[in-house]
Design a protein around this motif. Structure first.
Motif: not given
Length: 145
Positions: A22-26, A28-29
């Motif tokens: 998981t990517c924090p930016k992803c 959040r989207r």
């Protein structure tokens, strides 16, 4: 850096490159996590016969002798080189999937096939199938005795 990322996705040896990232930016989207092998093609295919089945004294889990050796080899390669390995028990295959197709896809996508030779390997139909696909595909083959 690569070592940090690979260490974070390999904290559980049973998961390896099948790990969901998981990517924090992803997040959040609202985007879902991704599986490593869904976005990267492994350069190295690790071909082996599982070996002798034993029970771990420490964890009481079933382990396979050659498989344990290959899992450690994969971890060393991925942590210290800029390559990704295909390994059946760590993300390469999952229950309910067409295992022969997945093994063939793994061989076809890889550039190098590392074969862990043993008596059990040369007597295994799946191992023979992987070897034949590697030869027919003109892959670089590295034998480990």
């Amino acid at each position: 850096n690569r070592k940090t990322v690979m260490s974070s996705i390999d904290q559980d040896d049973a998961v390896g490159q099948g790990q969901m990232i998981t990517c924090p930016k992803c997040m959040r989207r609202g985007l879902p996590p991704v599986r490593v092998l869904d976005i990267l093609s492994p350069e190295i295919f690790l071909s082996y016969q599982w070996g002798v089945q034993t029970t771990s004294f420490k964890t009481k889990n079933t382990i396979w002798s050659t498989q344990e050796l290959v899992k450690r080899f994969r971890k060393l390669i991925e942590l210290n080189a800029d390559v990704l390995c295909w390994l059946d028990c760590q993300g390469g295959m999952r229950a309910g999937q067409d295992l022969i197709k997945l093994m063939n896809d793994g061989v076809n996508k890889a550039h190098i096939i590392v074969i862990f030779l043993s008596d059990a390997y040369v007597n295994s139909e799946n191992c023979k199938r992987e070897y034949k696909a590697a030869v027919q595909g003109g892959k670089y083959i590295i034998p480990v005795l």
